[in-house]
Design an enzyme around this catalytic site. Structure first.
Site, PDB file in Angstrom:
ATOM      1  N   HIS A   1      37.688  32.311 100.949  1.00 48.71           N
ATOM      2  CA  HIS A   1      38.378  31.552 100.020  1.00 48.71           C
ATOM      3  C   HIS A   1      40.038  31.464 100.439  1.00 48.71           C
ATOM      4  O   HIS A   1      40.747  30.994  99.504  1.00 48.71           O
ATOM      5  CB  HIS A   1      38.170  32.058  98.653  1.00 48.71           C
ATOM      6  CG  HIS A   1      36.894  31.881  98.001  1.00 48.71           C
ATOM      7  ND1 HIS A   1      36.509  30.737  97.285  1.00 48.71           N
ATOM      8  CD2 HIS A   1      35.566  32.536  98.418  1.00 48.71           C
ATOM      9  CE1 HIS A   1      34.941  30.871  97.030  1.00 48.71           C
ATOM     10  NE2 HIS A   1      34.717  31.986  97.681  1.00 48.71           N
TER      11      HIS A   1
ATOM     12  N   LYS B   1      48.040  26.724  87.015  1.00 49.43           N
ATOM     13  CA  LYS B   1      47.193  27.531  88.063  1.00 49.43           C
ATOM     14  C   LYS B   1      48.249  28.967  88.085  1.00 49.43           C
ATOM     15  O   LYS B   1      49.019  29.085  87.210  1.00 49.43           O
ATOM     16  CB  LYS B   1      47.367  26.611  89.344  1.00 49.43           C
ATOM     17  CG  LYS B   1      48.878  26.203  89.740  1.00 49.43           C
ATOM     18  CD  LYS B   1      48.733  25.466  91.038  1.00 49.43           C
ATOM     19  CE  LYS B   1      48.328  24.021  90.630  1.00 49.43           C
ATOM     20  NZ  LYS B   1      47.102  23.742  91.606  1.00 49.43           N
ATOM     21  N   ARG B   2      47.619  29.692  88.936  1.00 53.37           N
ATOM     22  CA  ARG B   2      48.124  31.249  88.929  1.00 53.37           C
ATOM     23  C   ARG B   2      49.704  30.844  89.411  1.00 53.37           C
ATOM     24  O   ARG B   2      49.758  29.961  90.200  1.00 53.37           O
ATOM     25  CB  ARG B   2      47.509  31.936  90.262  1.00 53.37           C
ATOM     26  CG  ARG B   2      46.182  32.686  89.466  1.00 53.37           C
ATOM     27  CD  ARG B   2      46.696  33.707  88.363  1.00 53.37           C
ATOM     28  NE  ARG B   2      47.206  34.808  88.765  1.00 53.37           N
ATOM     29  CZ  ARG B   2      46.692  35.933  88.436  1.00 53.37           C
ATOM     30  NH1 ARG B   2      45.380  36.067  88.117  1.00 53.37           N
ATOM     31  NH2 ARG B   2      47.206  37.072  88.916  1.00 53.37           N
TER      32      ARG B   2
ATOM     33  N   LYS C   1      52.262  27.864  95.794  1.00 52.79           N
ATOM     34  CA  LYS C   1      51.897  26.743  95.037  1.00 52.79           C
ATOM     35  C   LYS C   1      52.866  26.060  94.561  1.00 52.79           C
ATOM     36  O   LYS C   1      52.790  24.935  93.979  1.00 52.79           O
ATOM     37  CB  LYS C   1      51.229  27.443  93.916  1.00 52.79           C
ATOM     38  CG  LYS C   1      49.697  28.061  94.259  1.00 52.79           C
ATOM     39  CD  LYS C   1      48.834  28.531  92.847  1.00 52.79           C
ATOM     40  CE  LYS C   1      47.599  29.349  93.203  1.00 52.79           C
ATOM     41  NZ  LYS C   1      46.310  28.401  93.711  1.00 52.79           N
TER      42      LYS C   1
ATOM     43  N   THR D   1      40.728  23.620  92.559  1.00 48.25           N
ATOM     44  CA  THR D   1      39.603  23.140  91.793  1.00 48.25           C
ATOM     45  C   THR D   1      40.267  22.304  90.495  1.00 48.25           C
ATOM     46  O   THR D   1      39.533  21.663  89.796  1.00 48.25           O
ATOM     47  CB  THR D   1      38.624  24.413  91.259  1.00 48.25           C
ATOM     48  OG1 THR D   1      39.245  25.390  91.016  1.00 48.25           O
ATOM     49  CG2 THR D   1      37.828  24.287  92.516  1.00 48.25           C
TER      50      THR D   1
ATOM     51  N   LYS E   1      39.563  18.843  88.385  1.00 50.83           N
ATOM     52  CA  LYS E   1      39.367  18.901  86.978  1.00 50.83           C
ATOM     53  C   LYS E   1      40.350  17.809  86.258  1.00 50.83           C
ATOM     54  O   LYS E   1      39.950  17.033  85.314  1.00 50.83           O
ATOM     55  CB  LYS E   1      39.633  20.268  86.317  1.00 50.83           C
ATOM     56  CG  LYS E   1      38.653  21.281  86.474  1.00 50.83           C
ATOM     57  CD  LYS E   1      38.921  22.620  86.304  1.00 50.83           C
ATOM     58  CE  LYS E   1      38.035  23.731  87.023  1.00 50.83           C
ATOM     59  NZ  LYS E   1      38.777  24.938  87.004  1.00 50.83           N
TER      60      LYS E   1
HETATM   61  C1  NBG Z   1      40.793  30.725  95.899  1.00 53.32           C
HETATM   62  C2  NBG Z   1      41.864  29.634  96.584  1.00 53.32           C
HETATM   63  C3  NBG Z   1      41.624  28.219  96.095  1.00 53.32           C
HETATM   64  C4  NBG Z   1      40.132  27.965  95.716  1.00 53.32           C
HETATM   65  C5  NBG Z   1      39.378  28.956  95.141  1.00 53.32           C
HETATM   66  C6  NBG Z   1      38.051  28.649  95.080  1.00 53.32           C
HETATM   67  C7  NBG Z   1      41.149  32.939  96.395  1.00 53.32           C
HETATM   68  C8  NBG Z   1      41.102  34.148  97.484  1.00 53.32           C
HETATM   69  N1  NBG Z   1      41.054  31.873  96.810  1.00 53.32           N
HETATM   70  O1  NBG Z   1      42.074  27.205  96.498  1.00 53.32           O
HETATM   71  O2  NBG Z   1      43.154  30.009  96.749  1.00 53.32           O
HETATM   72  O3  NBG Z   1      40.036  26.814  95.147  1.00 53.32           O
HETATM   73  O4  NBG Z   1      39.694  30.433  95.929  1.00 53.32           O
HETATM   74  O5  NBG Z   1      37.406  28.584  96.218  1.00 53.32           O
HETATM   75  O6  NBG Z   1      41.118  33.406  95.205  1.00 53.32           O
END
Ligand code: NBG
Length: 845
Positions: free
Chosen positions: A375, A566-567, A572, A674, A678
């Protein structure tokens, strides 16, 4: 003893249970009262809002549970392969409304409650969500559980039942403050504890080699401590189908909850100390997103849930009299990132040490069982455990990892003779300095498939961090682009839109999102456009109310809602957004007559508690908000709001209200994203870079319906090669200089004028995520946004086309891809309930 032939669902034929699981308004009303009285011991007059919520949740759970039993019975008779989704995080969001929707009883339930003068939406709002994840990764796991059940794929989600989930975020004087998430304080009606399902998990100690009765060498692990993992099951029902899967979370307990020897000596505290220590393992979720910290307790957590889960699978497997040599034929185990990667060594340990399989057979089973999803490419997020730590916590597993590595390196040597630098790059052990086990390597070697989460990410994975592995095993690598569930993020979150879509194209889109294409033909239709705008406005009014309630800020729902949720992370680039806000503010101050459409900038998201720069970015957003919102000249023009405590629950109010979705990470850093899906699915236009799934979203919705800006991965690489000097960018850009000077001047922080210095220093001296390099392109692109906004018909057309073309990004499609390319599994139909009303209006409720 029960009669062998008694099928559990036949209990439903008895008169009492019929009412208990019936779907009519009268049945629902009666069960609600019964649950209130019999399960909670409350009479209606004395019931608190939480009692009412709990009684309704139990009423719904009874009905869901019935499907769970049917699902089990249908599977017992089958040889179907089962997916085990191993994830340290699950962020399912509130369950009540989702289960009502999936059962198709929203309206009957609303009616049943209204007879008591109760409002269903208020009762739904009472639910506290399980925040057992940090962000996208945990939420993805929850979307996948929804889709697995909806597609009728046999599956179990395995994870940890954290007593405290992700911290609650409050904002004090503009700063993030963390509060403990006591999500279990009022109980959790969805989970069913299974005290009979528990496993012992060992830690520490040493190993001992012994000869068995046949003279074969066996290794025994003599642990120092043991902990018990107890199963807590939450049913996960599919949308309008019979299948109900299970999310099985493990709670840590002491093996002996009371040390009688100590107690008898009068040492009461020592007697319970062991219990306290054991329970610590599942106490709290680590709140870091994309950061691996190498903490002892974190390794214990990972091993704890992995070991319980694999022992559980083996128990189920053997109970059906299946040989362990065929374990992989029954179980497809997905490793959600490297958090559960120790499973590779654990399955070897269980098969070889506990069940007597020879190494080669066990290794063959292991490799065919696991698949691994990566991920992230961020170096700081790639997990490495120090060899010393693993040796202390899991001595036997360290030996197994060494053995796997020795055999693996032989394979590499054979494929690339004489290439010693390749050997050290690929080794499971990082030998430079303090020695570490590279968990992504362990996961890759122990899996038959490795996938990234968006096409670009999967390609980069093969070119960069996994390059050597992709050369050795090109067929092992594949892509599965992420997706999101339209049930939660449209049907539940955006009821007005859901209703409009269903009225226009029928309700099939909730099971097959590609049907949204039917909206394309309406994109230019004046009446439809008007309805579309009314829906969006209603959602913005709803969000405006939430903002007012939570922050006191008053915003104009007619203004452009420009949202980044988002975080909070430097990659980001929330601060890039802030630079643009300041630039706009300064322009408006200088020349109040310029025509800039009214905008409301909305942020939400948590920062890891130890991530100073991210916390400073939150403070900056709030400082800018305070300055802008208190300036009368900005009334009706510019508003900035930071909504505290982003969650699945608040997200359901936010995505539907977005006009513009900010997806502005530096190219090459966001694996997928994601939230981008949304927003677009709810009819927002995206301003974004060519990063993660943005690339595919743009491809689907059409380049002309997407605001693209910024350096590409290739250009980022070139810029770095040339040598990037952020100060030069500033020297050549007067407006950027003015913005940075404004921050540096201290006007935003009267209490400490140098407060934002570290942020400015980072941008000017280093700027690792090229915020300044992308600044002008971003500003120019935002100007295009403003000018399109002036033409509401053109904007609406593009918004409709965005939603209409998002079919690809349903998590149903992702799960179908996994079934076909990774798990080789086919769905298994489960008989659905025969009673109940599925009304068309339910789909839109
Ligand atoms: C996160 C990514 C996102 C991705 C999500 C789900 C981790 C390690 N990765 O870009 O930063 O959408 O995983 O796949 O949290």
């Amino acid at each position: 003893m029960w009669k062998q032939s008694l099928r559990l669902t036949s209990c439903a034929l008895s008169p009492g249970v019929g009412v208990r699981t019936g779907m009519s308004v009268a049945d629902l009303r009666q069960s609600f009262l019964d649950n209130l009285f019999c399960s909670l011991g409350r009479v209606p007059m004395a019931a608190t809002p939480n009692d009412i919520y709990t009684a309704l949740a139990l009423t719904v759970r009874d009905r869901v549970h019935k499907q769970g039993v049917r699902t089990m019975e249908a599977r017992a008779a089958q040889e179907a392969r089962v997916v085990a989704y191993l994830s340290a995080e699950f962020l399912p969001g509130p369950h009540l409304a989702n289960n009502l929707l999936n059962l198709g009883i929203v309206e009957p339930t609303r009616e049943a409650l209204s007879e008591f003068g109760l409002d269903l939406d208020q009762v739904i709002d009472q639910e506290e969500e399980p925040g057992l994840g940090n962000g996208g990764l945990g939420r993805l796991a929850a979307c996948f559980m929804d889709s697995l059940a909806s597609l009728e794929v046999p599956a179990v989600g395995y994870g940890i039942r954290y007593e405290f989930g992700i911290f609650e975020q409050a904002i004090k004087s503009g700063w993030q403050v963390e509060l403990t998430d006591k999500w279990l304080r009022f109980g959790n009606p969805w989970e069913i504890v299974r005290p009979e399902i528990y496993y012992e998990v060992k830690f520490g100690g040493r190993t001992q080699a012994v000869k068995d009765e046949h003279g074969r060498l066996q290794v025994r692990w003599l642990p120092e401590t043991e902990v018990k993992g107890e199963a807590y099951d939450t049913p996960i029902l599919g949308y309008r189908v019979g299948t109900c899967n299970t999310l099985r979370l493990w709670k840590a307990e002491a093996v002996e909850s009371f040390d009688f020897a100590a107690f008898n000596h009068g040492d009461y505290y020592r007697a319970v100390a062991d219990k306290v220590e054991s329970e610590t393992i599942a106490k709290v979720l680590y709140p870091n997103d994309e950061l691996a910290q190498g903490k002892h307790l974190r390794l214990q957590q990972q091993y704890f849930f992995v070991s319980c889960s694999l022992q559980d699978m083996i128990r189920i497997h053997r109970a059906a009299n299946r040989p362990l040599e065929k374990f992989h034929e029954k179980w497809a185990v997905q490793l959600n990132d490297t958090h559960p990667a120790i499973a590779v060594a654990e399955l070897m340990h269980l098969l070889v040490d506990d069940h007597g399989l020879d190494w080669d057979t066990a290794w063959n089973v292991t490799r065919q069982t696991f698949a691994y999803t990566n991920h992230t490419l961020l170096p700081e997020a790639l997990e490495k455990w120090s060899v010393k730590l693993i040796g202390q916590v899991l001595p036997r597993h360290l030996e197994i990892i060494y053995e796997i590595n020795a055999r693996f390196l032989d394979e590499v040597r054979a494929a690339f003779p004489g290439d010693s630098s390749r050997l050290s790059r690929m080794s499971l052990i990082d030998e430079a300095g303090e020695r570490f086990v590279r968990m992504a390597h362990l996961a890759t070697v122990g899996s038959h498939r490795v996938n990234g989460v968006a096409r670009m990410h999967s390609d980069l994975l093969k070119q960069t961090v996994m390059g050597d592995f992709a050369e050795l095993w090109p067929d092992k690598f594949c892509n599965v682009t992420n997706g999101v569930t339209p049930r939660r993020f449209v049907a539940l979150g955006n009821r007005p839109l859901s209703r409009l879509i269903t009225e226009s194209i029928g309700e099939g889109w909730l099971s097959d999102l590609n049907e949204l294409r039917g909206l394309e033909g309406l994109a230019d239709d004046k009446t439809f456009q008007k309805q579309w705008r009314e829906v969006k406005l209603a959602n913005k009014v709803d969000l405006a109310e939430l903002l007012k309630l939570r922050t006191g800020a008053v915003v104009n729902p007619e203004s452009l809602f420009d949202i980044q949720v988002k975080r909070i992370h430097e990659y980001k680039r929330q601060h890039l957004n802030v630079l643009y806000i300041i630039a706009t503010y300064l322009r408006l101050r200088r020349d109040p007559r310029i025509d800039v459409p009214a905008r409301t900038f909305i942020f939400s998201g948590k920062a890891a508690p130890g991530y100073f720069m991210a916390k400073l970015i939150i403070k900056l957003i709030n400082a800018v908000a305070e300055t802008v919102n208190n300036d009368p000249a900005m009334d009706g023009r510019l508003r900035v709001v930071f909504l505290p405590d982003f969650s699945v629950k608040s997200a359901q109010h936010i995505y539907p209200a977005g006009d513009l979705s900010e997806q502005i990470s530096m190219a090459g850093k966001e694996a997928s994203g994601t939230g981008n899906m949304k927003f677009a699915l709810n009819g927002a236009l995206t301003i974004g870079t060519l990063d993660g799934a943005n690339v595919e979203i743009r491809e689907e919705v059409g380049a002309e319906n997407f605001f693209l800006f910024g350096l590409t991965v290739e250009q980022v690489r070139e810029l770095r090669l040339r040598g990037y000097r952020p100060q030069e960018v500033v020297e050549g850009n007067a407006s950027l200089r003015e913005v940075l000077d404004f921050i540096g001047s201290g006007v935003l922080a009267a209490e400490d004028r140098s407060l934002f210095r570290p942020l400015l220093d980072r941008l000017l001296n280093d700027d690792p995520f090229l915020v300044l390099a992308d600044y002008q392109a971003y500003v120019d692109c935002q100007e295009q946004v403003s000018s399109l906004w002036r033409d509401q018909r053109a904007w609406t057309r593009k918004a409709i086309l965005n939603a209409a073309r998002m079919g690809k990004f349903s998590s149903d499609r992702s799960i179908r891809d996994y079934c076909e390319h990774v798990w080789r599994i086919k769905p298994l139909k489960v008989q659905s309930r025969s009673t109940g009303t599925r009304t068309r209006s339910d789909a839109a409720s």
